[in-house]
Design a protein around this motif. Sequence first.
Motif, PDB file in Angstrom:
ATOM      1  N   ALA A 177       0.859  -1.185   0.000  1.00 29.65           N
ATOM      2  CA  ALA A 177       0.000   0.000   0.000  1.00 29.65           C
ATOM      3  C   ALA A 177       0.890   1.228   0.000  1.00 29.65           C
ATOM      4  N   SER A 178       0.481   2.253  -0.735  1.00 28.25           N
ATOM      5  CA  SER A 178       1.274   3.484  -0.762  1.00 28.25           C
ATOM      6  C   SER A 178       0.378   4.685  -1.019  1.00 28.25           C
ATOM      7  N   LEU A 179       0.814   5.824  -0.543  1.00 29.38           N
ATOM      8  CA  LEU A 179       0.124   7.083  -0.783  1.00 29.38           C
ATOM      9  C   LEU A 179       0.670   7.739  -2.039  1.00 29.38           C
ATOM     10  N   GLU A 180      -0.204   8.392  -2.772  1.00 26.18           N
ATOM     11  CA  GLU A 180       0.231   9.144  -3.942  1.00 26.18           C
ATOM     12  C   GLU A 180      -0.665  10.358  -4.097  1.00 26.18           C
ATOM     13  N   ARG A 181      -0.197  11.309  -4.876  1.00 25.52           N
ATOM     14  CA  ARG A 181      -0.951  12.535  -5.101  1.00 25.52           C
ATOM     15  C   ARG A 181      -1.868  12.391  -6.303  1.00 25.52           C
ATOM     16  N   GLU A 182      -3.121  12.786  -6.120  1.00 28.30           N
ATOM     17  CA  GLU A 182      -4.039  12.852  -7.254  1.00 28.30           C
ATOM     18  C   GLU A 182      -3.848  14.204  -7.928  1.00 28.30           C
ATOM     19  N   GLU A 183      -3.832  14.184  -9.255  1.00 30.08           N
ATOM     20  CA  GLU A 183      -3.645  15.432  -9.996  1.00 30.08           C
ATOM     21  C   GLU A 183      -4.821  15.649 -10.932  1.00 30.08           C
ATOM     22  N   ARG A 229       0.045  21.229 -13.681  1.00 28.10           N
ATOM     23  CA  ARG A 229      -1.050  20.414 -13.179  1.00 28.10           C
ATOM     24  C   ARG A 229      -1.324  20.793 -11.736  1.00 28.10           C
ATOM     25  N   GLN A 230      -2.545  20.620 -11.322  1.00 31.57           N
ATOM     26  CA  GLN A 230      -2.958  21.041  -9.985  1.00 31.57           C
ATOM     27  C   GLN A 230      -3.204  19.820  -9.111  1.00 31.57           C
ATOM     28  N   GLU A 231      -2.544  19.759  -7.962  1.00 26.62           N
ATOM     29  CA  GLU A 231      -2.754  18.655  -7.027  1.00 26.62           C
ATOM     30  C   GLU A 231      -4.119  18.792  -6.371  1.00 26.62           C
ATOM     31  N   ARG A 232      -4.824  17.645  -6.284  1.00 21.29           N
ATOM     32  CA  ARG A 232      -6.170  17.672  -5.715  1.00 21.29           C
ATOM     33  C   ARG A 232      -6.259  16.980  -4.365  1.00 21.29           C
ATOM     34  N   GLY A 233      -5.287  16.120  -4.024  1.00 22.04           N
ATOM     35  CA  GLY A 233      -5.358  15.447  -2.742  1.00 22.04           C
ATOM     36  C   GLY A 233      -4.570  14.160  -2.742  1.00 22.04           C
ATOM     37  N   VAL A 234      -4.661  13.470  -1.607  1.00 17.96           N
ATOM     38  CA  VAL A 234      -3.903  12.241  -1.407  1.00 17.96           C
ATOM     39  C   VAL A 234      -4.789  11.035  -1.682  1.00 17.96           C
ATOM     40  N   LEU A 235      -4.231  10.043  -2.377  1.00 12.87           N
ATOM     41  CA  LEU A 235      -4.910   8.787  -2.648  1.00 12.87           C
ATOM     42  C   LEU A 235      -4.112   7.650  -2.030  1.00 12.87           C
ATOM     43  N   LEU A 236      -4.816   6.617  -1.590  1.00 10.74           N
ATOM     44  CA  LEU A 236      -4.169   5.386  -1.150  1.00 10.74           C
ATOM     45  C   LEU A 236      -4.307   4.353  -2.256  1.00 10.74           C
ATOM     46  N   ARG A 237      -3.193   3.754  -2.667  1.00 12.92           N
ATOM     47  CA  ARG A 237      -3.224   2.694  -3.668  1.00 12.92           C
ATOM     48  C   ARG A 237      -2.913   1.365  -2.995  1.00 12.92           C
ATOM     49  N   LEU A 238      -3.850   0.424  -3.111  1.00 13.38           N
ATOM     50  CA  LEU A 238      -3.677  -0.929  -2.592  1.00 13.38           C
ATOM     51  C   LEU A 238      -3.365  -1.870  -3.740  1.00 13.38           C
TER      52      LEU A 238
END
Length: 304
Positions: A67-73, A83-92
């Motif tokens: 599992a890792s965190l990544e930025r949604e754009e 590009r504009q960052e919109r928030g944090v996503l968790l990828r499983l």
Amino acid sequence: MDPDISIMFQSPSSRGLSEDRVRVELSPRYNRRPLPQYEARIAESWSQRCQQNPWLFNGSKFRIHSASLEREESGEEEGGEGRQERGVLLRLRLGLTCYRDFMGTNWAPWAAVLQQRGLGELGDSQAYLAEPLGVGAMLLTADDSFVFLKRSERVGEAPGKIDIPGGHPEPKAVAVGIPEESIQLKDLSEELVVQELFFSVLAEIRDEVNLPLHSLHKPILLGIARNNTSAGRASAEFYIRCSLTSEEVKHFYWEGGPEAQESTNIVFIKREDVLRLEENALLWSELCPSAKGAVKLYSLVQPV
């Protein structure tokens, strides 16, 4: 930290993570790596367990790899200025496994050997383990108490211990109409797997505590905890608010739900006491590791 548990992932925000903040990546790369010399042991171990406990049954499960965190754009802004960052996503990252393989790897006497070989041969201590992903609920009543259950002596894991409502997300709920033993990753939609992950914890509350779904708020993911007594088996732990009081929840529980046989009693602990639960050595020792992991994550995140 209690040696029974460790934290694989913790929400970076006190808001936790809602369903729209989670993504799933499915691939056979995330399945258990088989070791030919252990496959017969796994089958034999399962056969023996079924003879001792005829109510056990095998089933397809999701295997968690990482599992890792990544930025949604977002897309390009007007004027093309980046590009504009919109928030944090968790990828499983998930594969497929089964309950039989869980009992024959994570829960087997040779689990530590498999971990050592995985680390030495592949740089991943969990590579040869089934690693089925569980779910658990820190369920808060309208009068500010958390719901715990005393597990039956007949269940396969942690008999007689105090637990939270929980279980597993089910591949069969996503691959509708396909025999469970025949489910493959290609039969699964990543979007529907995320939905099943969040719905399955509500379904477990419905089935174990006998609460109507309309009394439950949307689940918020606190994080993922590992149970070190079963070689690091992981469980996604959620915070869920309930519109019912403790007395109302107790009434529904004693009426009995589809999985009432899995527990023998219901226990309520006030929110302020849950935050200090590790200091209560006697009660803490009565919790099974999955409950300890959920309580620890709730104490770390403390969702508002």
